[in-house]
Motif scaffolding. Structure first.
Motif, short mmCIF file in Angstrom:
data_model
loop_
_atom_site.label_atom_id
_atom_site.label_comp_id
_atom_site.label_asym_id
_atom_site.label_seq_id
_atom_site.Cartn_x
_atom_site.Cartn_y
_atom_site.Cartn_z
N ALA A 150 0.97 -1.18 -0.14
CA ALA A 150 -0.11 0.06 -0.14
C ALA A 150 0.74 1.44 -0.19
N ALA A 151 1.99 1.22 0.77
CA ALA A 151 2.80 2.46 0.86
C ALA A 151 3.28 2.83 -0.57
N ALA A 152 3.71 1.54 -1.29
CA ALA A 152 4.16 2.12 -2.65
C ALA A 152 3.21 2.45 -3.66
N ALA A 153 2.04 1.55 -3.49
CA ALA A 153 0.92 2.12 -4.47
C ALA A 153 0.51 3.51 -4.39
N GLU A 154 0.61 4.00 -2.99
CA GLU A 154 0.11 5.31 -2.53
C GLU A 154 0.90 6.18 -3.42
N LYS A 155 2.06 5.97 -3.64
CA LYS A 155 3.11 7.04 -4.37
C LYS A 155 3.07 7.00 -5.91
N LEU A 156 2.43 5.80 -6.36
CA LEU A 156 2.41 5.61 -7.65
C LEU A 156 1.60 6.31 -8.61
N LYS A 157 2.20 6.99 -9.43
CA LYS A 157 1.54 8.00 -10.52
C LYS A 157 2.43 8.23 -11.71
N ASN A 165 8.65 -21.45 8.45
CA ASN A 165 7.99 -22.46 7.32
C ASN A 165 6.88 -21.71 6.37
N TYR A 166 7.23 -20.38 6.35
CA TYR A 166 6.24 -19.82 5.32
C TYR A 166 6.92 -18.60 4.55
N GLY A 167 6.27 -18.15 3.35
CA GLY A 167 6.76 -17.03 2.59
C GLY A 167 5.51 -16.69 2.14
N ILE A 168 5.40 -15.20 2.27
CA ILE A 168 4.17 -14.44 2.15
C ILE A 168 4.62 -13.41 0.91
N ARG A 169 3.83 -13.36 -0.30
CA ARG A 169 4.26 -12.34 -1.27
C ARG A 169 2.61 -11.96 -1.77
N ILE A 170 2.51 -10.66 -2.02
CA ILE A 170 1.32 -10.08 -2.44
C ILE A 170 1.61 -9.28 -3.66
N GLU A 171 1.13 -9.79 -4.60
CA GLU A 171 1.37 -9.02 -6.11
C GLU A 171 0.13 -8.63 -6.97
N ASP A 172 0.08 -7.42 -7.22
CA ASP A 172 -0.95 -6.76 -7.87
C ASP A 172 -0.21 -6.16 -9.08
N LEU A 173 -1.24 -5.92 -10.31
CA LEU A 173 -1.05 -5.44 -11.66
C LEU A 173 -1.65 -3.84 -11.48
N PHE A 174 -0.99 -2.66 -11.67
CA PHE A 174 -1.46 -1.23 -11.48
C PHE A 174 -1.23 -0.71 -12.89
N LEU A 175 -2.22 -0.23 -13.55
CA LEU A 175 -2.36 0.76 -14.73
C LEU A 175 -1.74 2.14 -14.04
N VAL A 176 -0.75 2.89 -14.66
CA VAL A 176 -0.27 4.03 -14.06
C VAL A 176 -1.09 5.16 -14.80
N THR A 177 -1.72 6.10 -14.29
CA THR A 177 -2.43 7.15 -14.86
C THR A 177 -1.59 8.53 -14.35
N ALA A 178 -2.16 9.54 -15.00
CA ALA A 178 -1.51 10.92 -14.66
C ALA A 178 -1.56 11.24 -13.56
N THR A 179 -2.58 11.05 -12.66
CA THR A 179 -3.20 11.27 -11.27
C THR A 179 -2.77 10.31 -10.05
N GLY A 180 -2.83 9.03 -10.68
CA GLY A 180 -2.62 7.91 -9.61
C GLY A 180 -2.38 6.76 -10.28
N ASN A 181 -3.24 5.67 -9.96
CA ASN A 181 -3.02 4.33 -10.91
C ASN A 181 -4.47 3.65 -10.63
N GLU A 182 -4.63 2.60 -11.27
CA GLU A 182 -5.77 1.90 -11.11
C GLU A 182 -5.17 0.28 -11.05
N ARG A 183 -5.91 -0.23 -9.85
CA ARG A 183 -5.39 -1.56 -9.84
C ARG A 183 -6.07 -2.87 -10.65
N LEU A 184 -5.44 -3.39 -11.72
CA LEU A 184 -6.28 -3.88 -12.74
C LEU A 184 -6.46 -5.41 -12.02
#
Ligand code: GLY
Ligand code: MN
Ligand code: MN
Length: 434
Positions: A325-332, A397-416
């Motif tokens: 979320a911290a990274a996505a917040e910055k994404l535009k 005994n664990y690994g956690i990854r969360i991966e999402d796909l984002f379209l970058v827009t002029a003002t922010g992003n859309e999580r596809l």
């Protein structure tokens, strides 16, 4: 000839699906035409590239078939420029200053013996040229003769990349340019390896439409896996359910080999096994995505086999989610990948967990799951990227990854990839319906 981009690994059902979804326009002969868009789309892309090059010649090699290496996967740059996805050994030559023909496609010679086993191919001629949209189609043997002739008239040899590591074989275009330079005085090789990544980074609306379909099919598969999982199943059984879900959701292929890893296996980043048995206390990591008409998606989800996160599992999961979320917040448009990475890493650092996250934060996605793009330049509007932080603890005994796909827009992003359940509440609700 099998092609992973076109074929969802689905056992015996696959060939029927291939025929249904990728029916050649006329007859059953390769190249059946450009795919997935009309020849004009590819012609316009080549025109844009040639307008930038202005002079000289540029040679782009398609992938060769490597015996016994599995399904054929076309080179992404070649597929993006030609729409020819199922002809191993093809080569494209662009010569912007030529008067008669400015584009040439070279195809390997026909072989009647192999055609009896694989697919009937077209003879040279106007049908082939109309289907490919390339005015001059020749046999590959002619390339060594034609290239020096073109270079004699216009002497820049443009290298369109990608730059290979010193340990990798010399790219075939550079090998050819070396031979031309040894025979045609005055030629020079120009590095234009940044051009195709810059063009491919910004997605066309028709490309985005396919990527959105791929994200929808991907969601269907992940939900199917979350709902079907039971302790006692193997990773392979769950993978089959996942990939069947991709197909039901409209997927036409796999974006990459699916990773389904349970418990400790999830802490090995490139785990490819199928036999791990799922136990009740495990977290399961699935990094897998459908493709649609050769366009990729890339999604990872991690969820508890029991359907309910333990307190510790939830704490770790939510830490990864807050890094994303911290990274996505910055994404535009205009930000640098490094800025996203810093934002995500700060979250792990503050939690004292920075050493448990040890891979890159993400990459561009498009025709290729790892699409070309310049990570050291501001990210443009229209780019599609992943943000995929993780925590990996073998001793736990664990690994956690969360991966999402984002379209970058002029003002922010859309999580596809928003249709694939992600929060603890969404995942538990999805799994509660089992
Ligand atoms: N599935 C490949 C990746 O996440 O980069
Ligand atoms: Mn990825
Ligand atoms: Mn992935």
């Amino acid at each position: 000839m099998l092609n992973r981009r076109l074929l969802l690994a689905a056992g015996l059902a696959a060939p029927a699906m291939l025929r249904a979804q990728v029916a050649p326009p006329e007859g059953f002969a390769a190249p059946a035409g450009t795919f997935p868009f009309a020849p004009d789309v590819y012609r316009a892309r080549r025109e844009a590239l040639m307008a930038t090059l202005k002079d000289g010649i540029a040679v782009v090699y398609g992938a060769s078939e490597v015996p016994d290496s599995g399904p054929f996967v076309q080179n992404g740059d070649f597929a993006w420029l030609t729409g020819i996805v199922d002809e191993p050994g093809a080569v494209l030559v662009m010569a912007p200053t030529e008067r008669l023909y400015r584009e040439f496609l070279f195809l390997p010679s026909r072989n009647p013996e192999t055609e009896r086993w694989e697919v009937e191919r077209l003879p040279l001629g106007s049908t082939l040229e109309r289907r490919t949209g390339i005015a001059k189609v020749m046999r590959a043997e002619m390339l060594d003769r034609l290239a020096p002739t073109l270079a004699e008239r216009s002497k820049s040899l443009h290298f369109l990349g990608p730059i290979a590591s010193a340990a990798a074989p010399v790219p075939p275009a550079l090998e050819l340019y070396g031979k031309i330079a040894a025979r045609v005085p005055g030629t020079s090789v120009k590095d234009n390896s940044d051009l195709l990544p810059a063009l491919r980074e910004v997605k066309e609306p028709r490309e985005l439409a396919l990527m959105k379909k791929a994200a929808a099919a991907t969601a269907r598969g992940h939900v199917a896996a979350m709902q079907a999982v039971r302790p006692g199943m193997t990773e392979g059984q769950l993978k089959d359910i996942l990939e069947a879900g991709f197909r039901t959701g409209g997927g036409t292929g796999l974006s990459y080999d699916s990773i389904v890893a349970t418990g400790r296996n999830a802490a090995s980043l490139h785990y490819r096994g199928r036999t791990g048995a799922i136990t009740a206390g495990d977290m399961i990591l699935i990094d897998a995505a459908a493709s649609v008409d050769t366009y990729a998606c890339d999604v990872t989800r991690t969820f508890p086999a029991s359907g309910k996160f333990s307190d510790e599992q939830r704490r770790n999961y939510e830490l990864v989610l807050s890094a994303q979320a911290a990274a996505a917040e910055k994404l535009k448009a205009g930000v640098y990948y490094e800025d996203l990475e810093t934002a995500a890493k700060d979250v792990f650092r503050k939690a004292g967990r920075i050493d448990d996250f040890y891979h890159g934060l993400g990459h561009f996605v498009g025709l290729d799951v790892h699409d070309p793009g310049d990570r050291y330049k501001p990210i443009p509007a229209g780019a599609v990227i992943t943000i995929e932080p993780g925590l990996y603890v073998q001793s736990g005994n664990y690994g956690i990854r969360i991966e999402d796909l984002f379209l970058v827009t002029a003002t922010g992003n859309e999580r596809l990839s928003a249709a694939t359940p992600r929060s603890v509440a969404e995942i538990e609700a999805t799994m509660a319906g089992r």
